[in-house]
Scaffold this motif. Structure first.
Motif, mmCIF file in Angstrom:
data_model
loop_
_atom_site.group_PDB
_atom_site.id
_atom_site.type_symbol
_atom_site.label_atom_id
_atom_site.label_comp_id
_atom_site.label_asym_id
_atom_site.label_seq_id
_atom_site.Cartn_x
_atom_site.Cartn_y
_atom_site.Cartn_z
ATOM 1 N N THR A 1 45.060 22.258 12.189
ATOM 2 C CA THR A 1 46.264 21.691 12.322
ATOM 3 C C THR A 1 46.290 20.463 11.547
ATOM 4 O O THR A 1 45.421 19.666 11.827
ATOM 5 C CB THR A 1 46.591 21.619 13.599
ATOM 6 O OG1 THR A 1 46.599 22.890 14.170
ATOM 7 C CG2 THR A 1 48.099 21.083 13.872
ATOM 8 N N VAL A 2 47.268 20.109 10.572
ATOM 9 C CA VAL A 2 47.127 18.872 9.755
ATOM 10 C C VAL A 2 48.734 18.314 10.420
ATOM 11 O O VAL A 2 49.729 18.763 10.167
ATOM 12 C CB VAL A 2 47.164 19.155 8.152
ATOM 13 C CG1 VAL A 2 47.360 17.820 7.706
ATOM 14 C CG2 VAL A 2 46.044 19.859 8.174
ATOM 15 N N LYS A 3 48.462 17.111 10.660
ATOM 16 C CA LYS A 3 49.757 16.050 10.984
ATOM 17 C C LYS A 3 49.692 14.926 9.914
ATOM 18 O O LYS A 3 48.901 14.219 9.925
ATOM 19 C CB LYS A 3 49.763 15.802 12.293
ATOM 20 C CG LYS A 3 50.876 14.602 12.717
ATOM 21 C CD LYS A 3 50.978 14.680 14.042
ATOM 22 C CE LYS A 3 52.170 13.745 14.522
ATOM 23 N NZ LYS A 3 53.527 14.221 14.135
ATOM 24 N N TYR B 1 51.818 21.115 10.111
ATOM 25 C CA TYR B 1 51.562 22.432 9.642
ATOM 26 C C TYR B 1 50.044 23.152 10.105
ATOM 27 O O TYR B 1 49.194 22.264 10.324
ATOM 28 C CB TYR B 1 51.848 22.698 8.051
ATOM 29 C CG TYR B 1 50.871 21.741 7.337
ATOM 30 C CD1 TYR B 1 49.499 22.478 6.819
ATOM 31 C CD2 TYR B 1 51.280 20.346 7.060
ATOM 32 C CE1 TYR B 1 48.696 21.439 5.877
ATOM 33 C CE2 TYR B 1 50.434 19.793 6.079
ATOM 34 C CZ TYR B 1 49.439 20.362 5.540
ATOM 35 O OH TYR B 1 48.598 19.549 4.920
ATOM 36 N N THR B 2 50.014 24.192 10.127
ATOM 37 C CA THR B 2 48.731 24.813 10.535
ATOM 38 C C THR B 2 48.243 25.701 9.454
ATOM 39 O O THR B 2 49.039 26.562 8.962
ATOM 40 C CB THR B 2 49.140 25.818 11.795
ATOM 41 O OG1 THR B 2 49.641 24.929 12.697
ATOM 42 C CG2 THR B 2 47.875 26.362 12.200
ATOM 43 N N LEU B 3 46.998 25.901 9.126
ATOM 44 C CA LEU B 3 46.438 26.526 8.204
ATOM 45 C C LEU B 3 45.057 27.450 8.936
ATOM 46 O O LEU B 3 44.583 27.090 9.738
ATOM 47 C CB LEU B 3 45.714 25.717 7.291
ATOM 48 C CG LEU B 3 46.348 24.940 6.408
ATOM 49 C CD1 LEU B 3 45.545 23.639 5.887
ATOM 50 C CD2 LEU B 3 47.163 25.748 5.447
ATOM 51 N N ARG B 4 45.328 28.761 8.779
ATOM 52 C CA ARG B 4 44.411 29.896 9.129
ATOM 53 C C ARG B 4 43.844 30.366 7.980
ATOM 54 O O ARG B 4 44.702 30.797 7.183
ATOM 55 C CB ARG B 4 45.095 30.876 9.965
ATOM 56 C CG ARG B 4 45.633 30.278 11.280
ATOM 57 C CD ARG B 4 46.484 31.422 12.253
ATOM 58 N NE ARG B 4 46.927 30.517 13.605
ATOM 59 C CZ ARG B 4 48.212 30.115 13.682
ATOM 60 N NH1 ARG B 4 49.042 30.255 12.559
ATOM 61 N NH2 ARG B 4 48.449 29.493 14.860
ATOM 62 N N GLN C 1 51.889 27.364 7.929
ATOM 63 C CA GLN C 1 52.701 27.492 8.860
ATOM 64 C C GLN C 1 53.216 26.335 9.215
ATOM 65 O O GLN C 1 52.378 25.294 9.996
ATOM 66 C CB GLN C 1 52.388 28.313 10.140
ATOM 67 C CG GLN C 1 52.078 29.659 9.875
ATOM 68 C CD GLN C 1 51.643 30.777 11.206
ATOM 69 O OE1 GLN C 1 50.927 29.996 12.270
ATOM 70 N NE2 GLN C 1 51.892 31.767 11.279
ATOM 71 N N TRP C 2 54.488 26.011 8.850
ATOM 72 C CA TRP C 2 55.257 24.434 9.168
ATOM 73 C C TRP C 2 55.576 24.556 10.557
ATOM 74 O O TRP C 2 56.347 25.537 10.985
ATOM 75 C CB TRP C 2 55.877 24.114 8.157
ATOM 76 C CG TRP C 2 55.464 24.200 6.801
ATOM 77 C CD1 TRP C 2 55.364 24.988 5.721
ATOM 78 C CD2 TRP C 2 55.096 22.800 6.337
ATOM 79 N NE1 TRP C 2 54.824 24.300 4.711
ATOM 80 C CE2 TRP C 2 54.494 23.172 4.903
ATOM 81 C CE3 TRP C 2 54.843 21.458 6.802
ATOM 82 C CZ2 TRP C 2 53.935 21.998 4.206
ATOM 83 C CZ3 TRP C 2 54.470 20.574 5.876
ATOM 84 C CH2 TRP C 2 53.953 20.856 4.583
ATOM 85 N N THR C 3 55.504 23.336 11.367
ATOM 86 C CA THR C 3 56.022 23.470 12.669
ATOM 87 C C THR C 3 57.158 22.737 12.506
ATOM 88 O O THR C 3 57.354 21.553 12.187
ATOM 89 C CB THR C 3 55.021 22.526 13.596
ATOM 90 O OG1 THR C 3 53.770 23.197 13.741
ATOM 91 C CG2 THR C 3 55.550 22.700 14.931
ATOM 92 N N LEU C 4 58.579 23.493 12.850
ATOM 93 C CA LEU C 4 59.781 22.747 12.793
ATOM 94 C C LEU C 4 60.143 22.133 13.978
ATOM 95 O O LEU C 4 60.609 20.997 13.795
ATOM 96 C CB LEU C 4 60.739 23.957 12.373
ATOM 97 C CG LEU C 4 60.313 24.844 11.075
ATOM 98 C CD1 LEU C 4 61.402 25.851 10.715
ATOM 99 C CD2 LEU C 4 60.377 23.727 9.998
ATOM 100 N N PHE C 5 60.139 22.646 14.964
ATOM 101 C CA PHE C 5 60.543 22.058 16.282
ATOM 102 C C PHE C 5 59.738 22.374 17.244
ATOM 103 O O PHE C 5 59.048 23.523 17.169
ATOM 104 C CB PHE C 5 61.967 22.651 16.379
ATOM 105 C CG PHE C 5 63.228 22.375 15.755
ATOM 106 C CD1 PHE C 5 63.896 21.089 15.678
ATOM 107 C CD2 PHE C 5 63.563 23.228 14.908
ATOM 108 C CE1 PHE C 5 64.832 20.773 14.620
ATOM 109 C CE2 PHE C 5 64.594 22.964 13.761
ATOM 110 C CZ PHE C 5 65.152 21.639 13.888
#
Length: 135
Positions: free
Chosen positions: A69-71, A77-80, A102-106
């Motif tokens: 998980t990168v902030k 966003y999360t990379l798998r 995968q971008w974290t939106l809310f």
């Protein structure tokens, strides 16, 4: 004699004359120099912001990265990894397409403690509601 044997000496003569002209010596006079006007600019100071990236990795028991998980600033966003099927190798025709981020939106904090009603009423400058009369 053949016709080509007569052309060779003429061809060699023209090539040697051409190379002799191309190898002429440059003139001994120094090249003309132009004076450039000096401009004093204010010194430019570039300061880079320190990177605000925070990387959190989750690993399984064998030490392989399962999720990262990168902030980066306001974005998260999360990379798998894309696990290949069977004996296929990443990039192989059978391995499939690479997996995107995968971008974290809310994000909603459902476990957050609600504000006390007295704090809410004090902030609105409204009198607290009257309790309903008991029957």
């Amino acid at each position: 004699m053949t016709r080509t044997s007569l052309l060779w000496p003429a061809l060699l003569l023209t090539l040697s004359a051409h190379t002799a002209l191309a190898q002429s010596t440059p003139s001994q006079a120094p090249p003309k120099m132009e004076k450039l006007e000096e401009v004093t600019d204010d010194p430019v100071t570039i300061s880079a912001k320190p990177a605000q990236n925070k990387i959190t990795e989750r690993r399984d028991n064998s030490g392989n990265v399962v999720e990262a998980t990168v902030k980066s600033g306001p974005s998260t966003y999360t990379l798998r990894p894309n696990h290949p099927v069977g004996t296929s190798v990443p990039g192989d025709a059978m391995s499939g397409a690479p997996r995107g981020a995968q971008w974290t939106l809310f994000e909603f904090d459902l476990g957050k403690k609600k504000k006390a009603p007295e704090d809410d009423a004090a902030s609105d400058n409204n009198p607290p509601p009257q309790p309903a009369p008991a029957k």
